[in-house]
Design a protein around this motif. Structure first.
Motif, PDB file in Angstrom:
ATOM      1  N   ARG B  54       0.838  -1.190   0.000  1.00 24.63           N
ATOM      2  CA  ARG B  54       0.000   0.000   0.000  1.00 24.63           C
ATOM      3  C   ARG B  54       0.881   1.251   0.000  1.00 24.63           C
ATOM      4  O   ARG B  54       2.095   1.146  -0.209  1.00 24.63           O
ATOM      5  CB  ARG B  54      -0.950  -0.033   1.186  1.00 24.63           C
ATOM      6  CG  ARG B  54      -0.254  -0.281   2.512  1.00 24.63           C
ATOM      7  CD  ARG B  54      -1.270  -0.489   3.599  1.00 24.63           C
ATOM      8  NE  ARG B  54      -0.714  -0.165   4.893  1.00 24.63           N
ATOM      9  CZ  ARG B  54      -1.444   0.002   5.979  1.00 24.63           C
ATOM     10  NH1 ARG B  54      -2.754  -0.126   5.924  1.00 24.63           N
ATOM     11  NH2 ARG B  54      -0.877   0.295   7.131  1.00 24.63           N
ATOM     12  N   ASP B  77      -4.978  -0.118  -0.875  1.00 27.87           N
ATOM     13  CA  ASP B  77      -5.636  -0.545   0.364  1.00 27.87           C
ATOM     14  C   ASP B  77      -6.797   0.402   0.601  1.00 27.87           C
ATOM     15  O   ASP B  77      -6.607   1.560   0.968  1.00 27.87           O
ATOM     16  CB  ASP B  77      -4.644  -0.517   1.539  1.00 27.87           C
ATOM     17  CG  ASP B  77      -5.286  -1.038   2.825  1.00 27.87           C
ATOM     18  OD1 ASP B  77      -6.536  -1.171   2.852  1.00 27.87           O
ATOM     19  OD2 ASP B  77      -4.549  -1.318   3.784  1.00 27.87           O
ATOM     20  N   MET B  78      -8.015  -0.099   0.366  1.00 27.19           N
ATOM     21  CA  MET B  78      -9.205   0.747   0.391  1.00 27.19           C
ATOM     22  C   MET B  78      -9.692   1.054   1.803  1.00 27.19           C
ATOM     23  O   MET B  78     -10.712   1.715   1.979  1.00 27.19           O
ATOM     24  CB  MET B  78     -10.326   0.077  -0.404  1.00 27.19           C
ATOM     25  CG  MET B  78      -9.902  -0.313  -1.797  1.00 27.19           C
ATOM     26  SD  MET B  78     -10.283   0.952  -2.991  1.00 27.19           S
ATOM     27  CE  MET B  78     -11.999   0.608  -3.265  1.00 27.19           C
ATOM     28  N   ASN B  79      -8.983   0.536   2.815  1.00 23.44           N
ATOM     29  CA  ASN B  79      -9.393   0.834   4.182  1.00 23.44           C
ATOM     30  C   ASN B  79      -8.724   2.098   4.723  1.00 23.44           C
ATOM     31  O   ASN B  79      -9.027   2.525   5.831  1.00 23.44           O
ATOM     32  CB  ASN B  79      -9.035  -0.327   5.115  1.00 23.44           C
ATOM     33  CG  ASN B  79      -9.801  -1.578   4.740  1.00 23.44           C
ATOM     34  OD1 ASN B  79     -10.931  -1.490   4.256  1.00 23.44           O
ATOM     35  ND2 ASN B  79      -9.185  -2.730   4.914  1.00 23.44           N
ATOM     36  N   VAL B  80      -7.778   2.634   3.961  1.00 22.79           N
ATOM     37  CA  VAL B  80      -7.008   3.768   4.471  1.00 22.79           C
ATOM     38  C   VAL B  80      -6.904   4.876   3.426  1.00 22.79           C
ATOM     39  O   VAL B  80      -7.169   4.659   2.238  1.00 22.79           O
ATOM     40  CB  VAL B  80      -5.572   3.333   4.880  1.00 22.79           C
ATOM     41  CG1 VAL B  80      -5.609   2.458   6.113  1.00 22.79           C
ATOM     42  CG2 VAL B  80      -4.866   2.627   3.736  1.00 22.79           C
ATOM     43  N   ASP B  81      -6.524   6.067   3.879  1.00 23.39           N
ATOM     44  CA  ASP B  81      -6.205   7.168   2.974  1.00 23.39           C
ATOM     45  C   ASP B  81      -4.880   7.748   3.433  1.00 23.39           C
ATOM     46  O   ASP B  81      -4.818   8.821   4.035  1.00 23.39           O
ATOM     47  CB  ASP B  81      -7.320   8.224   2.992  1.00 23.39           C
ATOM     48  CG  ASP B  81      -6.981   9.425   2.114  1.00 23.39           C
ATOM     49  OD1 ASP B  81      -6.054   9.309   1.280  1.00 23.39           O
ATOM     50  OD2 ASP B  81      -7.626  10.473   2.270  1.00 23.39           O
ATOM     51  N   TYR B  87      -9.510  10.369  -0.922  1.00 25.59           N
ATOM     52  CA  TYR B  87     -10.081   9.136  -1.471  1.00 25.59           C
ATOM     53  C   TYR B  87      -9.435   7.938  -0.791  1.00 25.59           C
ATOM     54  O   TYR B  87      -8.308   8.019  -0.311  1.00 25.59           O
ATOM     55  CB  TYR B  87      -9.813   9.037  -2.980  1.00 25.59           C
ATOM     56  CG  TYR B  87     -10.490  10.121  -3.792  1.00 25.59           C
ATOM     57  CD1 TYR B  87     -11.814   9.980  -4.181  1.00 25.59           C
ATOM     58  CD2 TYR B  87      -9.786  11.259  -4.157  1.00 25.59           C
ATOM     59  CE1 TYR B  87     -12.435  10.973  -4.924  1.00 25.59           C
ATOM     60  CE2 TYR B  87     -10.400  12.261  -4.898  1.00 25.59           C
ATOM     61  CZ  TYR B  87     -11.721  12.116  -5.281  1.00 25.59           C
ATOM     62  OH  TYR B  87     -12.328  13.087  -6.011  1.00 25.59           O
ATOM     63  N   LYS B  88     -10.153   6.816  -0.835  1.00 32.70           N
ATOM     64  CA  LYS B  88      -9.540   5.580  -0.344  1.00 32.70           C
ATOM     65  C   LYS B  88      -8.329   5.255  -1.216  1.00 32.70           C
ATOM     66  O   LYS B  88      -8.325   5.566  -2.406  1.00 32.70           O
ATOM     67  CB  LYS B  88     -10.538   4.423  -0.469  1.00 32.70           C
ATOM     68  CG  LYS B  88     -11.795   4.576   0.342  1.00 32.70           C
ATOM     69  CD  LYS B  88     -12.771   3.488  -0.112  1.00 32.70           C
ATOM     70  CE  LYS B  88     -14.086   3.566   0.614  1.00 32.70           C
ATOM     71  NZ  LYS B  88     -15.048   2.608   0.041  1.00 32.70           N
ATOM     72  N   ASP B  89      -7.318   4.609  -0.612  1.00 29.38           N
ATOM     73  CA  ASP B  89      -6.078   4.335  -1.354  1.00 29.38           C
ATOM     74  C   ASP B  89      -6.192   3.132  -2.283  1.00 29.38           C
ATOM     75  O   ASP B  89      -5.426   2.177  -2.182  1.00 29.38           O
ATOM     76  CB  ASP B  89      -4.918   4.107  -0.374  1.00 29.38           C
ATOM     77  CG  ASP B  89      -4.407   5.414   0.197  1.00 29.38           C
ATOM     78  OD1 ASP B  89      -4.821   6.470  -0.312  1.00 29.38           O
ATOM     79  OD2 ASP B  89      -3.595   5.378   1.133  1.00 29.38           O
ATOM     80  N   GLY B  90      -7.142   3.184  -3.212  1.00 30.38           N
ATOM     81  CA  GLY B  90      -7.211   2.120  -4.210  1.00 30.38           C
ATOM     82  C   GLY B  90      -6.353   2.477  -5.402  1.00 30.38           C
ATOM     83  O   GLY B  90      -5.779   3.552  -5.466  1.00 30.38           O
ATOM     84  N   GLN B 110      -8.568  -2.638  -5.265  1.00 32.45           N
ATOM     85  CA  GLN B 110      -7.433  -3.135  -4.506  1.00 32.45           C
ATOM     86  C   GLN B 110      -7.287  -4.626  -4.792  1.00 32.45           C
ATOM     87  O   GLN B 110      -8.266  -5.331  -5.020  1.00 32.45           O
ATOM     88  CB  GLN B 110      -7.618  -2.894  -3.006  1.00 32.45           C
ATOM     89  CG  GLN B 110      -8.827  -3.592  -2.415  1.00 32.45           C
ATOM     90  CD  GLN B 110      -8.991  -3.310  -0.936  1.00 32.45           C
ATOM     91  OE1 GLN B 110      -8.111  -2.766  -0.297  1.00 32.45           O
ATOM     92  NE2 GLN B 110     -10.137  -3.695  -0.380  1.00 32.45           N
TER      93      GLN B 110
END
Lengths: 70, 333
Positions: B54, B77-81, B87-90, B110
């Motif tokens: 991530r 990692d869509m659970n975090v920014d 935005y989510k970290d996708g 992700q």
């Protein structure tokens, strides 16, 4: 044919996949079955076959082909 | 390949081995079950298994891990920014819309499926520079991978992919090596002629030499080169086939022959300055052709067939002979 007890879980990877967290400690990827099976958090017992000859984009565990569930 | 399953398959293994034999570099997602096994086909020895990291360079929660990973790359990692962009970290990608294949969409995803194409794209960049041998491409990607924040064996393989370092490594190192080999050929040319060249002649020869071997690969580090001429200015003749015919046609017999030097010699042999440039050019082309025979790892491209080797040998000698006759001509006139 396998009979697996566990919890249905949605995971937002690869665009979204459905898992069965088996009580046997294995994480299965669900394949087949109807709409009502796919509810996040639902506790089910699935009758099905672990597909040896299939692959997919989920890559999150063995693919469980659902024949029936309760 | 962004797909896989937990069980090996003979058909798939055969297909991967076949592709590998044909010179294909196979890059696969390692799988998303947060476990220490690697899914197939990534687990086959001929395939590169890619784990996902991530934004903070640690392994993503879903990624498969362990010692069987070859390299790590961004998978989101869509659970975090962590980058704080709101935005989510996708990994943002343009693909068919989720649950509606009739539409296309831009969405955040992700998965190790998102990590694997980063490696494949970087491999393509390296290949576009003329390093097409899968083993050499792998070596470049692995050796330039960034040091991970934890022990490599936890699931980073060679480290975290760094596309920029990989490209720079190829441009600089391959360029420098090519120039050194080419200079050796030029010196040999003048030693055989038994007479030291004049300064202007050597400068012209040097210019031609670079054009025939490495190209002026160092120019982009100093100044911006206009896009239409950049490929031809910054790369030697041996890489020009990539722009005209694509990386798959790299090593085209016409570009690895005495053809271009002969034509140029026929056109320009009457005048002293152009003649010196063409002489250097011939020596440069000769150095590339001969290196392909004796130091294929420098070139990053292999010519496996005996007929290809024979072609290279004949043309290498022809190019060198042409260069020698051009520099010797000066003594007579």
């Amino acid at each position: 044919m396998n009979r697996i007890k566990g919890k249905v879980r949605y995971q937002d990877i690869e665009g979204g996949i459905w898992l069965l967290e088996g009580e046997d400690g294995v994480q299965y990827q669900l394949h087949g079955g109807d709409r009502s099976l796919y509810q996040d958090g639902r506790k089910v017992t699935v009758q099905g076959q672990v597909a040896q000859d299939m692959m997919g984009i989920g890559m999150a565990g063995p693919l469980l082909e659902v024949k029936s569930y309760e | 390949m962004s797909l896989g399953g937990p069980f090996p398959s003979k058909v798939l293994a055969d297909a991967c081995n076949y592709a590998h034999r044909k010179g294909v570099l196979i890059i696969c997602a390692a799988g998303n079950s947060s476990s220490s096994w690697v899914s197939y086909p990534a687990a086959y020895p001929v395939c590169v298994a890619v784990s996902a990291v991530r934004y903070d360079k640690t392994l993503a929660f879903y990624s498969n891990r362990g010692r069987r990973i070859d390299i790590a790359a961004p998978g989101g990692d869509m659970n975090v920014d962590q980058n704080g962009d709101g935005y989510k970290d996708g990994v943002l990608q343009n693909t068919i819309a989720i649950r509606d294949p009739s539409r296309e969409d831009y969405s955040l995803f992700q998965g190790t499926s998102m990590a694997s194409p980063h490696v494949a794209g970087s491999a393509a960049l390296v290949m576009s520079l003329g390093v097409t041998n899968p083993w050499e491409v792998k070596k470049v990607l692995f050796s330039t991978a960034q040091t991970p924040p934890e022990e490599r064996s936890k699931g980073y393989g060679a480290g975290i992919l760094n596309a920029n370092s990989a490209v720079q490594r190829v441009v600089l190192w391959r360029g420098v090596k090519k120039v050194l080999i080419a200079l050796f050929f030029l010196v040999a040319l003048f030693l055989l002629r038994k007479k030291l060249p004049r300064l202007i002649t050597s400068l012209c020869c040097g210019t031609g030499l670079l054009a025939g071997s490495s190209g002026f690969f160092f120019l982009p580090f100093f100044t911006e080169i206009p896009a239409p001429v950049a490929p031809f200015l910054t790369r030697g003749l041996g890489d020009w086939d990539i722009f005209w015919l694509g990386a798959q046609a790299h090593g085209h017999p016409l570009f690895y022959s005495a053809f271009a030097p002969l034509i140029l010699a026929a056109l320009f042999h009457k005048w002293r300055i152009p003649r010196a440039i063409v002489a250097g050019f011939s020596a440069g082309v000769a150095s590339v052709i001969v290196s392909c025979l004796f130091a294929p790892s420098v070139m990053g491209h292999s010519f496996p067939l005996p007929i290809e080797k024979l072609w290279l040998l004949v043309n290498g000698i022809a190019c060198f002979g042409l260069g020698l006759s051009l520099v010797s001509k000066e003594d007579k006139t």
